[in-house]
Scaffold this motif. Structure first.
Motif, short mmCIF file in Angstrom:
data_model
loop_
_atom_site.label_atom_id
_atom_site.label_comp_id
_atom_site.label_asym_id
_atom_site.label_seq_id
_atom_site.Cartn_x
_atom_site.Cartn_y
_atom_site.Cartn_z
N CYS A 133 0.83 -1.54 -0.21
CA CYS A 133 -0.29 -0.22 -0.10
C CYS A 133 0.63 1.13 0.32
CB CYS A 133 -0.68 0.44 1.19
SG CYS A 133 -1.97 -1.02 0.93
N GLU A 137 0.51 4.04 -2.94
CA GLU A 137 0.37 6.02 -2.10
C GLU A 137 1.45 6.19 -2.71
OE1 GLU A 137 0.33 5.89 1.48
OE2 GLU A 137 -2.23 5.13 2.02
N ARG A 169 -7.30 -0.45 1.82
CA ARG A 169 -5.85 -0.10 3.39
C ARG A 169 -5.22 -1.19 3.64
NH1 ARG A 169 -12.29 2.09 4.16
NH2 ARG A 169 -12.00 4.04 2.73
N TYR A 211 -7.02 2.15 -4.73
CA TYR A 211 -6.43 3.25 -5.17
C TYR A 211 -7.01 4.20 -6.68
CZ TYR A 211 -3.97 2.75 -1.20
OH TYR A 211 -3.74 3.67 0.43
N VAL A 216 -10.15 3.78 -2.35
CA VAL A 216 -9.25 4.47 -1.79
C VAL A 216 -8.43 6.33 -2.12
CG1 VAL A 216 -7.61 3.89 -0.49
CG2 VAL A 216 -9.39 2.35 -0.46
N ARG A 219 -3.17 8.66 1.36
CA ARG A 219 -3.64 9.29 2.55
C ARG A 219 -2.06 10.90 2.12
NH1 ARG A 219 -2.48 4.66 5.09
NH2 ARG A 219 -0.06 4.46 5.03
#
Length: 224
Positions: A133, A137, A169, A211, A216, A219
């Protein structure tokens, strides 16, 4: 026995990987490829369970080879384990997007590499989901427009979308089961169904889709 195909353009690395696999109980080395083009041909002919794939090769690189192998394969598709020099690497992201099951650094100790090959062959991720992840990201917002588009989420039920979001996540099946108040077996059923509907080859590819679809959101770091 887990049937393994090794792909690397560097003869010493390829020979070392082959020797490790030959000596490992439960693993069967079925072939070696010197580049992506040969990997595609050998994967179609030999039908390995796991392909250990170098990424940066002349001609057909590991990302393109992964995409071609998985798109052409009959079920059960082989699992692709990517070997890389850098973990935060756009090539690694491209391989996960193409359906690779996970990645390891080339400096990984031999015993850990062998465990990872076995784990990937069993349908598991070789690294903690949070590591995958973190990579997704970092690169999801840079997804190349030339790559094959990922599927729409419209075929999914509401619960399957929930499971996909939690996979994205970085939660494990046990954590998802706890969050949704269902059994781990039920989570596995939902995951298998959504992957089938979306023609996904791996859990890592599901993370990428979560994503890129916006299900999702990466962050954001707090301002310093």
């Amino acid at each position: 026995m887990t049937r393994v195909l090794i792909v690397d353009d560097q003869v010493l690395i390829r020979a070392g990987l082959a020797a490790l696999v030959r000596a490992a109980p439960g693993l069967d080395l079925v072939g070696e490829a010197v580049d992506g083009e040969e990997a595609v041909a050998l994967a179609a002919r030999l039908r390995p369970d796991v392909v250990v794939m170098d990424l940066r090769m002349p001609g057909v690189d590991g990302v393109a080879a992964t995409r071609r192998i998985l798109s052409a394969a009959e079920e059960p598709r082989p699992r692709v384990l990517v070997l890389t020099v850098l973990d935060l690497d756009e090539y690694v992201y491209g391989a996960l997007r193409a359906g690779a099951s996970g990645f390891l650094l080339k400096e990984t100790p031999p015993e850990r590499l062998l465990r990872a090959i076995t784990a990937v062959g069993d349908g598991e991720m070789p690294l903690a989901p949070s590591v995958t992840c973190r990579l997704v990201e970092a690169y999801a917002h840079r997804a190349g427009t030339a790559a094959e588009p990922l599927p729409e989420l419209s075929p999914l039920t509401g619960r399957e979308r929930d499971v996909l979001a939690l996979v994205g996540r970085g939660l494990t099946n046990a954590e998802i089961a706890d969050r949704l108040v269902v059994s781990v077996a039920t989570v596995k059923t939902h995951l298998n169904r959504l992957m089938g509907k979306l023609d996904l080859s791996s859990r890592a590819q599901a993370v990428v889709l979560a994503y890129e679809s916006g299900l999702v959101t990466p962050r954001r770091s707090e301002p310093g």
